[in-house]
Write a protein that holds these residues in place. Structure first.
Motif, PDB file in Angstrom:
ATOM      1  N   GLN A 235       0.822  -1.207   0.000  1.00 41.52           N
ATOM      2  CA  GLN A 235       0.000   0.000   0.000  1.00 41.52           C
ATOM      3  C   GLN A 235       0.859   1.262   0.000  1.00 41.52           C
ATOM      4  OE1 GLN A 235      -3.217  -1.928   2.981  1.00 41.52           O
ATOM      5  NE2 GLN A 235      -3.732   0.164   2.438  1.00 41.52           N
ATOM      6  N   GLY A 265      -6.719  -3.972   0.170  1.00 44.44           N
ATOM      7  CA  GLY A 265      -5.640  -3.725   1.118  1.00 44.44           C
ATOM      8  C   GLY A 265      -6.188  -3.606   2.531  1.00 44.44           C
ATOM      9  N   GLY A 267      -5.557  -1.757   4.911  1.00 42.26           N
ATOM     10  CA  GLY A 267      -4.588  -1.564   5.979  1.00 42.26           C
ATOM     11  C   GLY A 267      -3.668  -2.751   6.182  1.00 42.26           C
ATOM     12  N   ALA A 380      -4.798   0.080  10.748  1.00 45.42           N
ATOM     13  CA  ALA A 380      -6.015   0.836  10.500  1.00 45.42           C
ATOM     14  C   ALA A 380      -6.845   0.082   9.468  1.00 45.42           C
ATOM     15  CB  ALA A 380      -5.638   2.220   9.971  1.00 45.42           C
ATOM     16  N   ARG A 382      -9.539  -0.274   7.442  1.00 44.30           N
ATOM     17  CA  ARG A 382     -10.485   0.691   6.888  1.00 44.30           C
ATOM     18  C   ARG A 382     -10.809   1.801   7.879  1.00 44.30           C
ATOM     19  NH1 ARG A 382     -14.374  -1.035   2.122  1.00 44.30           N
ATOM     20  NH2 ARG A 382     -14.451   0.998   1.159  1.00 44.30           N
ATOM     21  N   HIS A 527      -8.637   4.599  -8.508  1.00 47.32           N
ATOM     22  CA  HIS A 527      -7.857   5.824  -8.739  1.00 47.32           C
ATOM     23  C   HIS A 527      -7.660   6.149 -10.209  1.00 47.32           C
ATOM     24  CE1 HIS A 527      -5.743   5.653  -4.532  1.00 47.32           C
ATOM     25  NE2 HIS A 527      -7.039   5.863  -4.454  1.00 47.32           N
ATOM     26  N   THR A 530     -10.757   8.102 -11.013  1.00 52.65           N
ATOM     27  CA  THR A 530     -11.123   9.343 -10.331  1.00 52.65           C
ATOM     28  C   THR A 530     -10.039  10.417 -10.370  1.00 52.65           C
ATOM     29  OG1 THR A 530     -10.464   8.284  -8.262  1.00 52.65           O
ATOM     30  CG2 THR A 530     -12.787   8.223  -8.817  1.00 52.65           C
ATOM     31  N   GLY A 564      -5.624   5.171   5.264  1.00 52.27           N
ATOM     32  CA  GLY A 564      -6.133   6.326   6.011  1.00 52.27           C
ATOM     33  C   GLY A 564      -6.885   7.301   5.119  1.00 52.27           C
ATOM     34  N   SER A 565      -7.548   6.797   4.068  1.00 58.19           N
ATOM     35  CA  SER A 565      -8.291   7.658   3.133  1.00 58.19           C
ATOM     36  C   SER A 565      -7.526   8.935   2.822  1.00 58.19           C
ATOM     37  CB  SER A 565      -9.675   8.030   3.702  1.00 58.19           C
ATOM     38  OG  SER A 565     -10.653   7.120   3.261  1.00 58.19           O
ATOM     39  N   SER A 567      -5.625   9.439  -0.029  1.00 58.20           N
ATOM     40  CA  SER A 567      -5.328   9.710  -1.435  1.00 58.20           C
ATOM     41  C   SER A 567      -6.049  10.952  -1.949  1.00 58.20           C
ATOM     42  CB  SER A 567      -5.692   8.501  -2.290  1.00 58.20           C
ATOM     43  OG  SER A 567      -4.992   7.375  -1.820  1.00 58.20           O
ATOM     44  N   THR A 568      -7.339  11.055  -1.678  1.00 59.70           N
ATOM     45  CA  THR A 568      -8.072  12.224  -2.145  1.00 59.70           C
ATOM     46  C   THR A 568      -7.608  13.496  -1.425  1.00 59.70           C
ATOM     47  OG1 THR A 568      -9.950  10.823  -2.659  1.00 59.70           O
ATOM     48  CG2 THR A 568     -10.381  13.191  -2.486  1.00 59.70           C
ATOM     49  N   THR A 683     -16.659  18.015  -1.615  1.00 56.84           N
ATOM     50  CA  THR A 683     -16.869  17.921  -3.053  1.00 56.84           C
ATOM     51  C   THR A 683     -16.739  16.468  -3.490  1.00 56.84           C
ATOM     52  OG1 THR A 683     -15.849  20.087  -3.239  1.00 56.84           O
ATOM     53  CG2 THR A 683     -16.048  18.796  -5.286  1.00 56.84           C
ATOM     54  N   GLN A 693     -17.813   2.641  -2.698  1.00 55.24           N
ATOM     55  CA  GLN A 693     -16.998   2.673  -1.486  1.00 55.24           C
ATOM     56  C   GLN A 693     -17.868   2.485  -0.250  1.00 55.24           C
ATOM     57  OE1 GLN A 693     -13.451   3.198  -0.930  1.00 55.24           O
ATOM     58  NE2 GLN A 693     -13.545   2.411  -2.995  1.00 55.24           N
ATOM     59  N   VAL A 756     -13.443   9.442   1.677  1.00 50.80           N
ATOM     60  CA  VAL A 756     -14.721   8.778   1.963  1.00 50.80           C
ATOM     61  C   VAL A 756     -14.579   7.262   2.133  1.00 50.80           C
ATOM     62  CG1 VAL A 756     -15.499   8.265  -0.409  1.00 50.80           C
ATOM     63  CG2 VAL A 756     -17.181   8.866   1.340  1.00 50.80           C
ATOM     64  N   GLY A 757     -13.462   6.705   1.655  1.00 49.98           N
ATOM     65  CA  GLY A 757     -13.339   5.247   1.615  1.00 49.98           C
ATOM     66  C   GLY A 757     -13.528   4.566   2.959  1.00 49.98           C
ATOM     67  N   GLU A 758     -13.098   5.228   4.020  1.00 43.73           N
ATOM     68  CA  GLU A 758     -13.174   4.585   5.331  1.00 43.73           C
ATOM     69  C   GLU A 758     -14.442   4.893   6.081  1.00 43.73           C
ATOM     70  OE1 GLU A 758      -9.725   6.463   6.880  1.00 43.73           O
ATOM     71  OE2 GLU A 758      -8.534   4.722   6.376  1.00 43.73           O
TER      72      GLU A 758
HETATM   73  N1  PCD Z   1     -13.709   9.745  -3.790  1.00 41.93           N
HETATM   74  C1  PCD Z   1     -14.550  10.565  -4.505  1.00 41.93           C
HETATM   75  N2  PCD Z   1     -14.950  11.774  -3.954  1.00 41.93           N
HETATM   76  C2  PCD Z   1     -14.503  12.109  -2.733  1.00 41.93           C
HETATM   77  C3  PCD Z   1     -13.659  11.271  -2.006  1.00 41.93           C
HETATM   78  C4  PCD Z   1     -13.252  10.079  -2.581  1.00 41.93           C
HETATM   79  O1  PCD Z   1     -14.973  10.225  -5.623  1.00 41.93           O
HETATM   80  N3  PCD Z   1     -14.879  13.279  -2.187  1.00 41.93           N
HETATM   81  C5  PCD Z   1     -13.239   8.479  -4.396  1.00 41.93           C
HETATM   82  C6  PCD Z   1     -11.737   8.574  -4.660  1.00 41.93           C
HETATM   83  O2  PCD Z   1     -11.423   9.117  -5.831  1.00 41.93           O
HETATM   84  C7  PCD Z   1     -11.277   7.107  -4.520  1.00 41.93           C
HETATM   85  C8  PCD Z   1     -12.261   6.580  -3.500  1.00 41.93           C
HETATM   86  O3  PCD Z   1     -13.412   7.428  -3.500  1.00 41.93           O
HETATM   87  O4  PCD Z   1     -11.455   6.459  -5.727  1.00 41.93           O
HETATM   88  C9  PCD Z   1     -11.623   6.513  -2.071  1.00 41.93           C
HETATM   89  O5  PCD Z   1     -11.026   7.732  -1.801  1.00 41.93           O
HETATM   90  P1  PCD Z   1     -10.356   8.108  -0.399  1.00 41.93           P
HETATM   91  O6  PCD Z   1     -11.371   8.164   0.659  1.00 41.93           O
HETATM   92  O7  PCD Z   1      -9.482   9.267  -0.600  1.00 41.93           O
HETATM   93  O8  PCD Z   1      -9.483   6.823  -0.025  1.00 41.93           O
HETATM   94  P2  PCD Z   1      -8.133   6.307  -0.718  1.00 41.93           P
HETATM   95  O9  PCD Z   1      -6.962   6.867  -0.004  1.00 41.93           O
HETATM   96  O10 PCD Z   1      -8.235   6.406  -2.156  1.00 41.93           O
HETATM   97  O11 PCD Z   1      -8.256   4.770  -0.388  1.00 41.93           O
HETATM   98  C10 PCD Z   1      -7.960   4.285   0.903  1.00 41.93           C
HETATM   99  C11 PCD Z   1      -9.216   3.671   1.533  1.00 41.93           C
HETATM  100  C12 PCD Z   1      -8.825   2.817   2.707  1.00 41.93           C
HETATM  101  S1  PCD Z   1      -7.836   3.473   3.843  1.00 41.93           S
HETATM  102  C13 PCD Z   1      -9.313   1.583   2.844  1.00 41.93           C
HETATM  103  S2  PCD Z   1      -8.857   0.684   4.164  1.00 41.93           S
HETATM  104  C14 PCD Z   1     -10.256   0.929   1.874  1.00 41.93           C
HETATM  105  C15 PCD Z   1     -10.932   2.038   1.040  1.00 41.93           C
HETATM  106  O12 PCD Z   1      -9.894   2.861   0.536  1.00 41.93           O
HETATM  107  N4  PCD Z   1      -9.544  -0.002   1.035  1.00 41.93           N
HETATM  108  C16 PCD Z   1     -10.151  -0.399  -0.141  1.00 41.93           C
HETATM  109  N5  PCD Z   1     -11.673   1.471  -0.042  1.00 41.93           N
HETATM  110  C17 PCD Z   1     -11.233   0.333  -0.681  1.00 41.93           C
HETATM  111  N6  PCD Z   1     -11.853  -0.072  -1.789  1.00 41.93           N
HETATM  112  C18 PCD Z   1     -11.427  -1.196  -2.409  1.00 41.93           C
HETATM  113  N7  PCD Z   1     -12.088  -1.599  -3.518  1.00 41.93           N
HETATM  114  N8  PCD Z   1     -10.383  -1.910  -1.946  1.00 41.93           N
HETATM  115  C19 PCD Z   1      -9.731  -1.533  -0.831  1.00 41.93           C
HETATM  116  O13 PCD Z   1      -8.694  -2.218  -0.403  1.00 41.93           O
HETATM  117 MO1  PCD Z   1      -6.949   1.707   5.118  1.00 41.93          MO
HETATM  118  O14 PCD Z   1      -6.096   2.720   6.259  1.00 41.93           O
HETATM  119  O15 PCD Z   1      -5.763   0.994   4.198  1.00 41.93           O
HETATM  120  O16 PCD Z   1      -7.151   0.487   6.440  1.00 41.93           O
END
Ligand code: PCD
Length: 802
Positions: A235, A265, A267, A380, A382, A527, A530, A564-565, A567-568, A683, A693, A756-758
């Motif tokens: 990761q 992944g 975490g 961690a 998620r 990714h 987006t 740890g969410s 990336s965004t 946004t 997600q 938002v992923g977590e």
């Molecule tokens: N987004 C959008 N809008 C907003 C935010 C966000 O659209 N406002 C989207 C983006 O672009 C990407 C997604 O949604 O595609 C997510 O993001 P984010 O919250 O920034 O996050 P990232 O950094 O990229 O990723 C990370 C996360 C985590 S942390 C986890 S666990 C999980 C989630 O991611 N993992 C996974 N989700 C998922 N999905 C899948 N299919 N697979 C996986 O493995 Mo850790 O700390 O590692 O535990």
């Protein structure tokens, strides 16, 4: 001249921010054409496998590999003795502790790596591990973290108790650290002088991220050019490169780390495992590529677990329900080595977000880290470094306080929410929440499920139950959570000294398409889809014409990876900033081409237009071509940019979740009648990806709350090492989810986006668990430990005399 009235069409073509663009990676994933680590096959490749300890705590008297080495096809058997001359028998963990790569004199958990067998194929390796004879002398096993702090049994004989650990003084030989935040005295005074106090022990059990693809790597040392190539399920590929360089002494430019497609992944694939070190050493020793891939049992029993927090809480309030203070003490079971993946300065991660969505004037947390005879980790799963534990803790404490106050739990939340006009909000435990509008989200959620109607139905059900007309109860699980995602900033957040920024590099090609590379790595998040959308809106090139690349340290700019969410919030911001650099140069080129001052131009979707003269413009395609093919005085040719982004703050996504659950009192079975999830991640880049997600995260939350656990018996035997015992939900157990949103942008993120992923895991677990508790509230239940599997739920009913 087609232009200014076709704006909508041009925006549509961009497939930029806000577009529910289909995931470009799915074409290969759905056709079985992904390229995972185990798909890497090199000429002459060997296979490694571990001899693992059957004991949770034992001394190793001898290891005899004679029989194994006699098996045709076995090349080598590595033990700690072989790694000692290289000083690789122990390795540093991400948490400042150290961990045995191969058992050095003793083993500390069941499944621990004892010897590494290298053979011509994986079946021979598997046969050979059975032939390695290890003589163990068993030692007393400590699985209870409270007992660990009082027993004479010393688990980590390698540590000197009189010396401080990585996070300050240690008070016992099995103690790792005490970490504290907040004003303890003021909190205690506030609680003692309050009208109402609720106290509870909230346990968040040990579980495991359990990605579908287990961990693994292929190490290939080329002795001719001195280069090491390492494919792996990483990761954080750049961090792996740096750590591999520091450990092996191979210069960093001679190491290439590649994360190919990753099958989830969560975490689990952040840390460094003994398998990586052994595969590298074996490749150096044999001069051949060496592959190591875990099986399911290896993964569940030995790689990083999650949670295992015993959280003792006290919360106080006025008679009217205004919260006056929060006190929390955590006993954190870290297993044999402290291998948590937290930013260095935060040994308990961001647990001190545990004041949640509430305006709590004074608070204190203390966390004691403890060694036991269990697998190491503390990742961690998620969640952004212990945020899930924090959310579960506060959302349970709110419910318990509501019981104490004899008040409706939705109303108790409402009167304590941080108000929209209080943002940026400084929490009592030191965070600055960037933005939020909790009341709006809450009202929307309650209205969507007809909260009052549900409560009425619930009350009628209780009456019917008492009259003996039904044996099912109705639970309404409420949660309002606040996440904290997007580590950095660099000044607060580093991993082993590496600052937590992230990066994006863009090259615009002469014909107006682009390649962008980032320091993050998708494990399924999408990714490639987006990040292209963020760039499309910034640089006016359709996301269909932008290739996103991640995960190859020879080409991608340095970054801290994806967990740890972040990336965004971090790499997404870097993408926007790099895009703006491109646009700034493009503006100068356009000005030259249109023979105007660059201040006379304005940006319009995919082009620069002369202000007041809408028919005079240059599109990005034209500009890209000119950048390479036209001599422009004062400007270098080319159109490229790179941005390394150090975020000024984290982002604070939030959400309101409501779970409506039917519980059969006689069997303990549950049925989720309705699950409503409102998320606010600022946004929104791709609403379809966000929905995916949320569905995925909620299903993991369902698993954790309703059955998934890593359990041990008193001898430290792991009872949940297979998917027969470790609950992984399928479509059968997964309910229907209704998703919804509000949109409160982050004020400091270039495009206002938060992670938002977590969120669905952070908010989902308390929603499911609160539903179970709520079903029994009328019969006096206050707190019952997860996971709420059928047996445990039946037991609640049984113990309450139902
Ligand atoms: N987004 C959008 N809008 C907003 C935010 C966000 O659209 N406002 C989207 C983006 O672009 C990407 C997604 O949604 O595609 C997510 O993001 P984010 O919250 O920034 O996050 P990232 O950094 O990229 O990723 C990370 C996360 C985590 S942390 C986890 S666990 C999980 C989630 O991611 N993992 C996974 N989700 C998922 N999905 C899948 N299919 N697979 C996986 O493995 Mo850790 O700390 O590692 O535990």
């Amino acid at each position: 001249m087609k232009d200014f009235d076709d704006r909508e069409e041009r925006v549509g073509k961009l497939k930029g921010l806000g577009c529910a663009r289909k995931r470009v990676e799915d074409a290969r994933f759905t056709q079985g054409k992904g390229n995972y680590v185990d798909d890497v096959k090199l000429p002459g490749m060997l296979f490694g496998d571990f001899v693992r300890s059957p004991y949770a705590h034992a001394r190793i008297k001898s290891i005899d590999a004679t029989a194994a080495l006699e098996l045709p096809g076995v090349i080598a058997v590595l033990t700690a003795e072989d790694l000692k001359p290289l000083n690789l028998h122990w390795m540093p963990t991400l948490a400042g502790d150290k961990q045995m790569v191969l058992a050095d004199g003793k083993v500390l958990f069941q499944g621990q790596e004892v010897a590494f067998v290298v053979a011509e194929d994986r079946y021979i390796a598997a046969d050979a591990i059975e032939l390695v004879e290890v003589d163990y002398e068993d030692l007393p096993v400590i699985v209870d973290p409270f007992e660990a702090l009082t027993t004479d049994v010393v688990l980590r004989e390698d540590l000197d108790t009189s010396e401080p650990g990585a996070h300050g003084p240690r008070k016992h030989h099995n103690h790792i650290f005490l970490w504290e935040e907040g004003d303890k005295t003021a909190t205690e005074q506030a609680i003692e002088s309050s009208e109402v106090v609720a106290e509870e022990m909230v346990y968040y059990h040990r579980t495991h991220p359990c990605p579908l693809e287990t961990c693994g790597c292929v190490a290939s040392m080329d002795k001719v050019n001195g280069k090491l190539t390492l494919w792996g399920t990483f990761q954080a590929p750049h961090v792996v490169r740096t750590v591999a360089s520091l450990l092996s002494g191979i210069a960093e430019h001679d190491i290439r780390v590649i994360s190919p497609d990753i099958g989830g992944g969560f975490g689990n694939k952040v840390g460094v495992y003994p398998g990586y070190v052994c595969a590298i050493v074996a490749s150096i020793v044999t001069g051949k590529p060496v592959k190591w891939i875990e099986d399911r049992m290896d993964n569940l029993m030995a790689t990083a677990f999650a949670r295992d927090y015993w959280m003792k809480g006290r919360i106080s309030a006025t008679k009217e329900g205004k919260i006056t203070g929060l006190h929390c003490h955590v006993t954190a079971d870290h297993g044999a080595f402290d291998a948590c993946a937290d930013p260095t300065k935060f040994p308990a991660g961001f647990f001190h977000i545990c004041t949640g969505s509430y305006d709590i004037p004074v608070a204190y947390v203390g966390v004691d880290g403890v060694y036991t005879n269990k697998a190491p980790g503390g990742v961690a799963y998620r969640c952004s470094f212990r945020v899930t534990e924090a959310a579960y803790f506060i959302e349970r404490m709110i419910e318990v306080l509501a019981i104490e106050l004899n008040m409706d739990a939705a109303e108790l939340r409402r009167i304590n929410f941080i108000r929209a006009d209080q943002f940026p909000y400084h929490s009592a435990l030191g965070w600055e929440y960037d933005s939020g509008d909790y009341h709006t989200a809450w009202d929307k959620a309650l209205a969507a499920v007809d909260y009052e109607g549900l409560r009425k139905e619930q009350a009628e059900r209780v009456e019917a139950f008492k009259r003996g007309e039904t044996r099912t109860l109705l639970g309404i699980g409420l949660t309002h959570f606040t996440e904290i995602v997007g580590a950095g900033p660099v000044k607060n957040c580093d991993i082993l000294g590496m600052g937590m920024f992230d990066s994006c590099e863009i090259r615009i090609h002469p014909t107006g398409s682009a390649t962008a590379r980032l320091g993050t790595i998708s494990q399924g998040q999408g990714h490639a889809t987006t990040f292209g959308q963020i760039l499309a809106s910034e640089i006016g090139i359709s996301s269909d014409n932008i290739t996103i690349e991640e995960g190859d340290t020879d080409t991608a700019p340095y970054g801290l990876g994806t967990y740890g969410s972040r990336s965004t919030p971090v790499a997404g911001a870097a993408a926007a900033m790099a895009g703006r650099k491109i646009r700034a140069k493009a503006q100068m080129i356009a000005a030259y081409l249109l023979e105007v001052h660059d201040g006379d131009l304005e940006w319009d979707i995919d082009r620069f237009v002369v202000k007041g003269a809408p028919d005079r413009f240059k599109t990005m395609t034209e500009i890209a071509y000119a950048a390479y093919n036209q001599a422009i005085p004062g400007l270098e040719p080319g159109l490229e940019a790179v941005s390394y982004y150090d975020p000024p703050n984290m982002t604070y996504p939030f959400g309101a979740y409501i779970c409506v659950m039917e519980i059969d009192v006689d069997t303990g079975e549950h049925k989720i009648r309705q699950f409503y999830a409102l998320d606010d991640c600022g946004t929104r880049i791709n609403p379809m990806v966000i929905e995916g997600q949320v569905h995925g995260g909620l299903t993991e939350a369902l698993a954790i709350a309703m059955g998934q656990e890593i359990a041990y018996d008193d001898l430290g035997n792991c009872k949940t090492g297979t998917l027969m015992d470790f609950f992984l939900p399928t479509a059968v157990e997964t309910p229907h989810y209704t998703t919804d949103h509000t949109e409160t942008p982050s004020p400091h993120h270039p495009i206002g986006a938060k992670g938002v992923g977590e969120s669905p895991n952070v908010g989902g677990v308390p929603a499911f668990s609160n539903a179970v508790h709520d079903a029994f509230r009328a019969f006096g239940l206050r707190q019952s430990h997860m996971p709420h599997d059928h047996w445990r739920v039946w037991k609640i009913a049984h113990d309450l005399g139902l």
